[in-house]
Each structure stands twice: as C-alpha cells, then as structure tokens.
Design a protein around this motif. Structure first.
Motif, PDB file in Angstrom:
ATOM      1  N   TYR A  21       0.727  -1.116  -0.111  1.00  0.00           N
ATOM      2  CA  TYR A  21       0.006   0.035   0.006  1.00  0.00           C
ATOM      3  C   TYR A  21       1.027   1.129   0.063  1.00  0.00           C
ATOM      4  O   TYR A  21       1.900   1.225   0.798  1.00  0.00           O
ATOM      5  CB  TYR A  21      -1.013   0.045   1.344  1.00  0.00           C
ATOM      6  CG  TYR A  21      -1.946  -1.249   1.189  1.00  0.00           C
ATOM      7  CD1 TYR A  21      -1.760  -2.444   1.789  1.00  0.00           C
ATOM      8  CD2 TYR A  21      -3.114  -0.973   0.482  1.00  0.00           C
ATOM      9  CE1 TYR A  21      -2.729  -3.245   1.533  1.00  0.00           C
ATOM     10  CE2 TYR A  21      -4.288  -1.827   0.295  1.00  0.00           C
ATOM     11  CZ  TYR A  21      -3.952  -2.942   0.979  1.00  0.00           C
ATOM     12  OH  TYR A  21      -4.923  -3.760   0.955  1.00  0.00           O
ATOM     13  N   THR A  22       0.560   2.104  -0.844  1.00  0.00           N
ATOM     14  CA  THR A  22       1.212   3.432  -0.801  1.00  0.00           C
ATOM     15  C   THR A  22       0.855   4.168   0.441  1.00  0.00           C
ATOM     16  O   THR A  22       0.073   3.841   1.220  1.00  0.00           O
ATOM     17  CB  THR A  22       0.654   4.522  -1.893  1.00  0.00           C
ATOM     18  OG1 THR A  22      -0.675   4.670  -1.834  1.00  0.00           O
ATOM     19  CG2 THR A  22       1.029   3.716  -3.308  1.00  0.00           C
ATOM     20  N   PRO A  23       1.606   5.305   0.706  1.00  0.00           N
ATOM     21  CA  PRO A  23       1.278   5.881   2.159  1.00  0.00           C
ATOM     22  C   PRO A  23      -0.124   6.707   2.021  1.00  0.00           C
ATOM     23  O   PRO A  23      -0.607   6.604   3.118  1.00  0.00           O
ATOM     24  CB  PRO A  23       2.510   7.330   2.186  1.00  0.00           C
ATOM     25  CG  PRO A  23       3.464   6.600   1.324  1.00  0.00           C
ATOM     26  CD  PRO A  23       2.741   5.765   0.338  1.00  0.00           C
ATOM     27  N   SER A  24      -0.561   6.833   0.911  1.00  0.00           N
ATOM     28  CA  SER A  24      -2.160   7.179   1.108  1.00  0.00           C
ATOM     29  C   SER A  24      -3.101   6.132   0.948  1.00  0.00           C
ATOM     30  O   SER A  24      -4.349   6.606   0.925  1.00  0.00           O
ATOM     31  CB  SER A  24      -2.399   8.074  -0.223  1.00  0.00           C
ATOM     32  OG  SER A  24      -2.133   7.411  -1.456  1.00  0.00           O
ATOM     33  N   GLU A 126       5.133   6.285  -2.810  1.00  0.00           N
ATOM     34  CA  GLU A 126       4.077   6.414  -3.680  1.00  0.00           C
ATOM     35  C   GLU A 126       4.692   6.680  -5.276  1.00  0.00           C
ATOM     36  O   GLU A 126       4.298   6.305  -6.309  1.00  0.00           O
ATOM     37  CB  GLU A 126       2.878   7.657  -3.697  1.00  0.00           C
ATOM     38  CG  GLU A 126       1.717   7.427  -4.336  1.00  0.00           C
ATOM     39  CD  GLU A 126       0.400   8.442  -3.642  1.00  0.00           C
ATOM     40  OE1 GLU A 126      -0.411   8.462  -4.584  1.00  0.00           O
ATOM     41  OE2 GLU A 126       0.625   8.454  -2.509  1.00  0.00           O
ATOM     42  N   ALA A 127       5.765   7.407  -4.870  1.00  0.00           N
ATOM     43  CA  ALA A 127       6.536   7.987  -6.087  1.00  0.00           C
ATOM     44  C   ALA A 127       7.452   6.802  -6.630  1.00  0.00           C
ATOM     45  O   ALA A 127       7.979   6.285  -5.753  1.00  0.00           O
ATOM     46  CB  ALA A 127       7.404   8.959  -5.947  1.00  0.00           C
ATOM     47  N   ALA A 128       7.622   6.849  -8.049  1.00  0.00           N
ATOM     48  CA  ALA A 128       8.360   5.662  -8.554  1.00  0.00           C
ATOM     49  C   ALA A 128       9.791   6.034  -8.471  1.00  0.00           C
ATOM     50  O   ALA A 128      10.366   7.038  -8.453  1.00  0.00           O
ATOM     51  CB  ALA A 128       7.938   5.827 -10.196  1.00  0.00           C
TER      52      ALA A 128
END
Length: 136
Positions: A21-24, A126-128
């Motif tokens: 899961y992304t931070p968001s 979240e960022a690649a």
C-alpha cells in the motif's frame, strides 16, 4: 503523428502477487508474468522461448490479484508499457520497463477456498524510483 501504447498479454504468474500500500492507502501489486512464444525455424525445428515481465496492478484489481491468484495462475493483461529510471545509493543509474495493467482478467481457477492474500501488506512509496536495485 498519432501514437499508441497498448499491450495485451496472456501468461502465467511465476510467483504469488506482492501486495503493498502507498502512504495514501492505494493498493499496488507487482505480478511477475511468464509469456511463452512458440515458433518454427527455417530448418523446420520447433522452438519455444519465454519472456518474463513485471506487471504493476493498482487499486481494487491489485487486492483481488493478491487474494485470488497464486504461482502458475493464468491471466490476461491489458495495459501499457512504462519506463522508470532511478539512481542507486552508490550512484548507478538504473531503468526498467514494466507493464502497467489497466485490466487484469483471471483465466483459470483461483486459490483453494479459505485461502486469502497476505496477512500483512508492506507499505510502498507512492513516487516511482528510489530503489537500490530492479524492483522485482
């Protein structure tokens, strides 16, 4: 000039999907796919080669993939190619070409009933980029 970035693949998973899961809170899953190609040489010899690809699946499809797919599961992937570049901690430049799934269709039977996905999904940036090595 017009352009098109569209891929259709049918293959089998080389391992169970990795759900994070992304931070968001957005689900993301990396799926390793083996796609076979059969052909005949000019000399009449039949050959087969396999291409191994990383498919990135987002959202509800990522959660479903982690819940219902396992190593060897046959799937159809519709998506696009994406290139990511990053630099390792020791300054080496890296890049990878991945398939970003727009649709993931299950073609075979799922996991045995009562089996679910991973209990603890790992968080992911979240960022690649930012990885030390190829992310698969």
């Amino acid at each position: 000039m017009a352009s098109l970035n569209k891929v259709f693949l049918i293959g089998n998973l080389t391992r169970a999907p990795e759900l994070r899961y992304t931070p968001s809170g957005t689900a993301v899953s990396d799926v390793r796919l083996a796609v076979n190609r059969s052909y005949t040489t000019q000399g009449g010899e039949k050959r087969e080669e396999t291409c191994f690809l990383t498919v990135v699946v987002w959202g509800k499809q990522a959660e479903s993939a982690a819940q219902y797919l396992d190593k060897g599961s046959p799937v159809l992937v519709e998506g696009r190619l994406q290139t990511r570049d990053w630099e390792t901690k020791d300054g080496q430049k890296r890049n990878v070409v991945e398939v970003v799934a727009e649709r993931l269709q299950f073609l075979g039977r799922g996991r045995a009933s009562g089996t679910t996905g991973p209990a603890d999904a790992e968080p992911v940036e979240e960022a690649a980029g930012g990885a030390d090595d190829v992310p698969f």
